[in-house]
Design a protein around this motif. Structure first.
Motif, mmCIF file in Angstrom:
data_model
loop_
_atom_site.group_PDB
_atom_site.id
_atom_site.type_symbol
_atom_site.label_atom_id
_atom_site.label_comp_id
_atom_site.label_asym_id
_atom_site.label_seq_id
_atom_site.Cartn_x
_atom_site.Cartn_y
_atom_site.Cartn_z
ATOM 1 N N LYS A 44 0.833 -1.211 0.000
ATOM 2 C CA LYS A 44 0.000 0.000 0.000
ATOM 3 C C LYS A 44 0.864 1.257 0.000
ATOM 4 N N TYR A 228 5.266 12.064 -0.426
ATOM 5 C CA TYR A 228 4.190 13.059 -0.504
ATOM 6 C C TYR A 228 3.220 12.593 -1.591
ATOM 7 N N LEU A 276 7.536 -2.560 11.242
ATOM 8 C CA LEU A 276 6.160 -2.047 11.195
ATOM 9 C C LEU A 276 6.100 -0.540 11.426
ATOM 10 N N ASP A 277 7.268 0.092 11.574
ATOM 11 C CA ASP A 277 7.272 1.526 11.865
ATOM 12 C C ASP A 277 7.097 2.337 10.581
ATOM 13 N N THR A 278 5.851 2.628 10.256
ATOM 14 C CA THR A 278 5.579 3.369 9.025
ATOM 15 C C THR A 278 5.218 4.823 9.313
ATOM 16 N N ALA A 279 5.795 5.366 10.372
ATOM 17 C CA ALA A 279 5.588 6.790 10.649
ATOM 18 C C ALA A 279 6.380 7.612 9.639
ATOM 19 N N THR A 280 5.917 8.813 9.372
ATOM 20 C CA THR A 280 6.745 9.763 8.638
ATOM 21 C C THR A 280 7.439 10.651 9.662
ATOM 22 N N ILE A 305 -1.956 16.140 -0.149
ATOM 23 C CA ILE A 305 -3.124 15.637 0.579
ATOM 24 C C ILE A 305 -2.756 14.619 1.643
ATOM 25 N N THR A 306 -1.616 13.948 1.484
ATOM 26 C CA THR A 306 -1.195 13.074 2.577
ATOM 27 C C THR A 306 0.285 12.728 2.437
ATOM 28 N N ASN A 307 0.868 12.301 3.549
ATOM 29 C CA ASN A 307 2.221 11.754 3.563
ATOM 30 C C ASN A 307 2.120 10.328 4.078
ATOM 31 N N PHE A 308 2.982 9.474 3.570
ATOM 32 C CA PHE A 308 2.984 8.107 4.083
ATOM 33 C C PHE A 308 4.367 7.525 3.909
ATOM 34 N N ARG A 429 -9.148 2.385 0.048
ATOM 35 C CA ARG A 429 -8.254 1.853 -0.989
ATOM 36 C C ARG A 429 -9.021 1.117 -2.077
ATOM 37 N N LYS A 464 -10.429 2.431 11.843
ATOM 38 C CA LYS A 464 -9.884 3.140 10.686
ATOM 39 C C LYS A 464 -9.122 2.146 9.814
ATOM 40 N N GLY A 466 -8.100 -1.211 11.154
ATOM 41 C CA GLY A 466 -8.014 -2.499 11.800
ATOM 42 C C GLY A 466 -7.357 -2.435 13.168
ATOM 43 N N GLY A 467 -7.095 -3.601 13.735
ATOM 44 C CA GLY A 467 -6.472 -3.700 15.053
ATOM 45 C C GLY A 467 -7.323 -3.004 16.108
ATOM 46 N N GLY B 126 -2.981 16.421 5.805
ATOM 47 C CA GLY B 126 -2.041 16.407 4.693
ATOM 48 C C GLY B 126 -1.588 17.801 4.306
ATOM 49 N N ALA B 127 -2.495 18.761 4.400
ATOM 50 C CA ALA B 127 -2.158 20.123 4.015
ATOM 51 C C ALA B 127 -1.135 20.724 4.969
ATOM 52 N N PRO B 131 4.216 15.282 10.494
ATOM 53 C CA PRO B 131 4.752 13.917 10.455
ATOM 54 C C PRO B 131 4.176 13.043 11.564
ATOM 55 N N GLY B 132 4.463 11.742 11.466
ATOM 56 C CA GLY B 132 4.013 10.788 12.471
ATOM 57 C C GLY B 132 3.278 9.636 11.839
ATOM 58 N N THR B 133 2.562 8.887 12.675
ATOM 59 C CA THR B 133 1.825 7.738 12.156
ATOM 60 C C THR B 133 0.467 8.180 11.618
ATOM 61 N N ARG B 134 -0.161 7.244 10.884
ATOM 62 C CA ARG B 134 -1.481 7.561 10.317
ATOM 63 C C ARG B 134 -2.547 6.728 11.046
ATOM 64 N N ALA B 136 -5.844 5.978 13.836
ATOM 65 C CA ALA B 136 -7.187 6.492 14.089
ATOM 66 C C ALA B 136 -7.103 7.528 15.208
ATOM 67 N N ARG B 222 0.127 3.208 16.758
ATOM 68 C CA ARG B 222 0.044 2.407 15.550
ATOM 69 C C ARG B 222 -1.393 2.337 15.035
ATOM 70 N N ASP B 223 -2.299 1.853 15.867
ATOM 71 C CA ASP B 223 -3.687 1.710 15.427
ATOM 72 C C ASP B 223 -4.511 2.947 15.802
#
Lengths: 487, 420
Positions: A44, A228, A276-280, A305-308, A429, A464, A466-467, B126-127, B131-134, B136, B222-223
């Motif tokens: 993803k 971005y 699993l650390d997918t923080a920006t 619109i988003t960062n990932f 998605r 949002k 899962g988990g 996003g605007a 930074p950080g996790t995405r 909930a 994380r979640d």
């Protein structure tokens, strides 16, 4: 305890491709994943490029599968009903040293059979991509480079596998794998699977899983890349993927349109300890921006619109490992599947499925159901098609996501797919609801309520992604009651 | 061929659309149609259950739904057709819209005049590139407001609010009253972007700290959200290392600005201002496309609904007059933003100005004991003093027809002169 012929660990692009390929054989197959949905790992969160194959060193598995896989994509995407666009790519050079590298890439590309490669000069480059840095001196034009939506391919392959009998289980991290009595025992957090063959497609957790069934311990480098994603626009500053010249420092960041009309910028590369650390991070994002500035001097992320970020599964050997595992009969693996892993997935899957079928002496099924995401997105329909769609199903008249123009009928259909959406992100998605400029501000309450209706659960159960990531904490009434009891 | 023709088509039944419809009908238009995507008219006011609306217009304090109801009642009296659950998909410069609804299906409607009244949306995470996790637990303040006030659900228990926009401030109070613990309101600018009365009534009255010149620099979990870091920023809005404060919280509400929602307008070729993010209009609230008018938050983001209504009554009247007489102006004076002024609306004044016109704008910083000046040909043609100008509160100056007729050039500048 579940008895099955094959357990596939991981439901990313590789796992779903392997599941689909194996679903053509007479065998019982279970796919388990630690996440709550298909494609929750690197699938993803990557650039979405089907690489033409100029970058892969001849003789490596990366080269072999990239070249085979990228050729499979046009037909694969057409048959699955998911987007594929051969937008072309440029690899750009700013110096004589860069040009030397481009020439190597060109030769390598020709060896690998990449069609249409040619070196072009500044004026032609700037004609093709007027927003490119005018200091560019040369570029390798790669007309066969393509873009796709990686997770949509994985969803469609999972659906295809599911309608052909494959069973998918989520929220099941594998805790141990043991070989006893000529069979494999795969224990997850909630079940035990007894199977004849186990296939490791666990992406960033590939080494962790490998070390459960093999004494030859493997270590993996987890290399995070941040991105971005800019808003859709009828006119993007770049019409093809622009790669920077690879240097000793790495591949450099790319700027590329996406199949949905967004613009993607990234990734950087940083080694991290937690797969699993997918923080920006502020540092990572600013690095992406400054490095992308070489390609696009006027870079603007005003429409971001988003960062990932995604985590690449990198092996020291810098190549994929695909095949059976020495000393572990019936264990197969595809690990180290980093770039060009997306491009390679269908070819890896065909190879692995063939090996597993041979090992288990599987026979081909006499009939196969070909799954396709048949309905054209409402967003892409003409007025006449929209009129017809709404008259056939009035729920197409209820627009749930206004940014991406997604209808209630589409949201419900996404939940009812063979491997359907169960989370807000899963809806996003599969349908793009919440993928637009307001990032779900408008549609998320509506999507949550449709999900709770379709899944037959309370709104409080909706997550949002899962988990334990529940969207809401409780009702207003419950909060007020709790407050009274404090007094 | 279109399915339907109406004299006046209004997109959106929030306060702007309702007022425009009322004034169009009161100006003699028989065929007025309002399209609303929600299930009921009223727009964002439906979820604004706090009071404080209508002080200027009705001289009393109403809640959002009460304010909206007054216009809805008038709409019913006038027998104006409002279709709910209808989403407009496109608008053309020829004033043809396509729209869908589960009830009416897919339609094309041609209009004598169109009034854009789609409102605005909130700036998402996003605007801000935070930074950080995405995980909930991150909501725009308006989404949280909808959950709490319309759906009866609480987004979380321990809350930090980023941005001091009015909806964020209102939600700080709402969440507190509903039993949540609001830990802080964090604003990147050295001043609040919300109304002063909301700072007092929503933060100070509940001892919620306001961190000015601070922003969120990391998001963890994380979640579900588990915590975040807030840092002080320097004068260039860059985080200052060593100033980090960690908050343990499960909810972050974003109140970081509103963006006029002009995708339909752009599709029709309407010129959009880079400053207001709304259409460029003249004093009839007519956009660059003849017969397409704009009012309310789709034009520029207002602080007070009273001003939205006021503006929209004018827009509705002007749309009616366009349908009746198709009058075009003999020329315009362009309004320019001068020192201390941003986003003056309208951006153009017709040379045939026959009644007083109010120019609205945002001060670009805080000014005390200052004067707003309208200047043309190097001379002051109008001015107005005030104790304080602040970006959080829209300011205005009124021009008379004789002011405009005295201008010999083709532009006029609005600026703020501070005595300090």
């Amino acid at each position: 305890m579940i008895h099955t012929d094959i357990v596939i660990i991981g439901a990313g692009i590789t796992g779903t491709a392997v599941a689909r390929a194996l679903s053509r054989y007479n065998a019982s197959i279970c796919v388990v994943d630690s996440a709550s949905d298909i494609a929750e790992g690197a699938t993803k969160a990557n650039s979405g490029i089907i690489h033409a194959g100029f970058d892969a060193k001849p003789g490596t598995l990366k080269a072999r599968y990239n070249i085979l896989g990228s050729k499979m994509y046009p037909d694969l995407c057409a048959s699955l009903g998911v987007p594929y666009r051969m937008c072309g790519a440029l690899v750009i050079a700013f110096s004589d040293d860069d040009i030397t590298v481009l020439k190597e890439l060109e030769i390598r590309g020709r060896q690998n059979g990449v069609p249409g490669l040619r070196m072009i000069r500044q004026h032609e480059i700037l004609d093709m991509e007027p927003n490119l840095n005018p200091e560019v001196v040369a570029a390798l034009d790669v007309p066969s480079s393509a873009i796709v939506s990686p997770y949509e391919i994985a969803f469609a392959m999972a659906d295809d596998a599911a309608v052909n009998g494959v069973c998918f289980s989520f929220d099941q991290p594998v805790v141990s794998i043991r070989y006893t009595d000529n069979s494999w025992q795969v224990r997850t957090s909630s079940d035990t699977y007894i199977c004849r063959s186990v296939i490791n497609c666990a992406g960033a957790s590939g080494a962790l899983i490998h070390n459960m069934y093999s004494k030859n311990h493997l270590s993996m480098i987890h290399r995070r890349g941040q991105y971005y994603l800019l808003d859709r626009s009828p006119v993007q500053p770049f019409s093809r993927t622009v790669f920077q010249c690879p240097t000793k420092m790495g591949k450099g960041v790319l700027v590329s349109p996406t199949v949905h009309g967004n613009l993607i910028i990234g990734p950087n590369a940083e080694d991290i300890s937690d797969p699993l650390d997918t923080a920006t991070t502020a540092k990572g994002l600013s690095e992406v921006l400054s490095r992308a500035g070489l390609t696009w001097p006027e870079i603007s992320v005003r429409s971001n619109i988003t960062n990932f970020s995604g985590v690449r599964a990198h092996l020291e050997t810098d190549d994929f490992v695909v095949g059976s595992v020495a000393g572990s009969p019936g264990a197969f693996e595809a690990i180290g599947i980093e770039s060009p892993g997306l491009s390679s997935a269908p070819a890896i899957a065909d190879d692995l499925a063939g090996m597993v079928a041979d090992y288990l002496s599987l026979t081909k099924k006499s009939s196969i159901v070909f799954y396709s995401v048949s309905e054209k997105p409402f967003h892409q329909m003409t007025d006449a098609e929209r009129k017809e769609a709404v008259s056939k199903n009035p729920l197409h008249g209820n627009i749930i996501c206004r940014c991406e123009v997604v209808t209630e009928a589409e949201i419900r259909a996404a939940i009812r797919r063979p491997v359907g959406a169960r989370t807000i992100d899963g809806i996003k998605r599969r349908t793009r609801a919440g993928m637009g400029r307001c990032q779900g501000g408008f549609c998320s309450p509506r999507v949550a309520s449709i999900l709770s209706e379709e899944l037959g659960c309370s709104l409080r159960e909706i997550t949002k992604g899962g988990g334990s990531g529940r969207l809401l904490s409780g009702t207003v009434a419950e909060f007020l009651k709790a407050g009274e009891s404090f007094d | 061929m279109t399915d339907q023709y109406v004299d006046i088509l209004i997109i959106g039944a929030g306060p702007a659309g309702l007022a425009a419809a009322i004034s169009a009908r009161e100006s003699g238009m028989e065929s007025v149609l309002v399209l609303e995507r929600e299930s009921e008219p009223g727009g964002i006011l439906r979820q604004c259950i706090h009071n404080g609306f209508g002080l200027h217009r009705f001289h009393e304090e109403l809640t959002g739904p009460e304010y909206a109801q007054r216009d809805i009642d008038r709409i019913r009296e006038l027998d104006i057709r409002v279709e709910c659950g209808v989403t407009v998909l496109s608008l053309s410069a020829q004033r043809i819209v396509t729209c869908v609804s589960p009830v009416y299906g897919f339609r094309t409607i041609r209009a004598g005049a169109v009034v854009l009244a789609m409102g605005c949306r909130e700036r998402p995470r996003g605007a801000l590139c935070t930074p950080g996790t995405r995980c909930a637990g991150i909501f725009s303040a308006g989404t949280a407001q909808r959950f709490v006030n319309l759906e009866g659900w609480m987004p979380g228990k321990r809350v930090v609010i980023l941005g001091s926009g009015d909806i964020g401030l209102i939600m700080a109070r709402r969440m507190t009253l509903q039993g949540a613990n609001v830990l802080a309101c964090v604003e990147i600018m050295p001043y609040s972007s919300g109304l002063n009365r909301n700072i007092v009534q929503c933060l100070q009255d509940y001892d919620i700290p306001l961190y000015l010149s601070h922003t969120v620099t990391d998001i963890r979990g994380r979640d579900r959200l588990e915590g975040l870091t807030v840092s002080r920023v320097d004068e260039n809005r860059n985080p200052v290392p060593g100033t980090e404060i960690d908050f343990e919280c499960d909810t972050l509400l974003l109140s970081c600005g509103l963006i006029p929602e002009n995708e339909l307008s752009s599709g029709a070729g309407v010129e959009i201002s880079g400053i207001t993010a709304g259409p460029v209009v003249n004093n009839h609230f007519e956009t660059s496309v003849p017969g397409i008018f704009a009012c309310g938050n789709v034009l520029h983001v207002h602080d007070l609904v009273d001003h939205v209504s006021d503006e929209s009554f004018k827009a509705g009247r002007a749309a009616a007059s366009f349908v009746n007489s198709n009058n075009v102006s003999i020329g315009f004076i362009t309004i320019k933003d001068g020192a201390g002024v941003r986003g003056t609306v309208p951006q153009k004044i017709r040379l045939d100005l026959s009644e007083n016109t109010e120019l609205m704008f945002r001060p670009s910083a805080v000014f005390r004991n200052a004067t707003v000046i309208a200047e043309a040909d190097g001379k002051v043609i109008a001015q107005k003093k005030a104790m304080i100008f602040t970006p959080g509160e829209m300011a205005s100056i009124t021009l008379k027809p004789k002011d405009i007729s005295s201008v010999s050039g083709n532009s006029l500048t609005i600026r703020i002169e501070s005595e300090d």
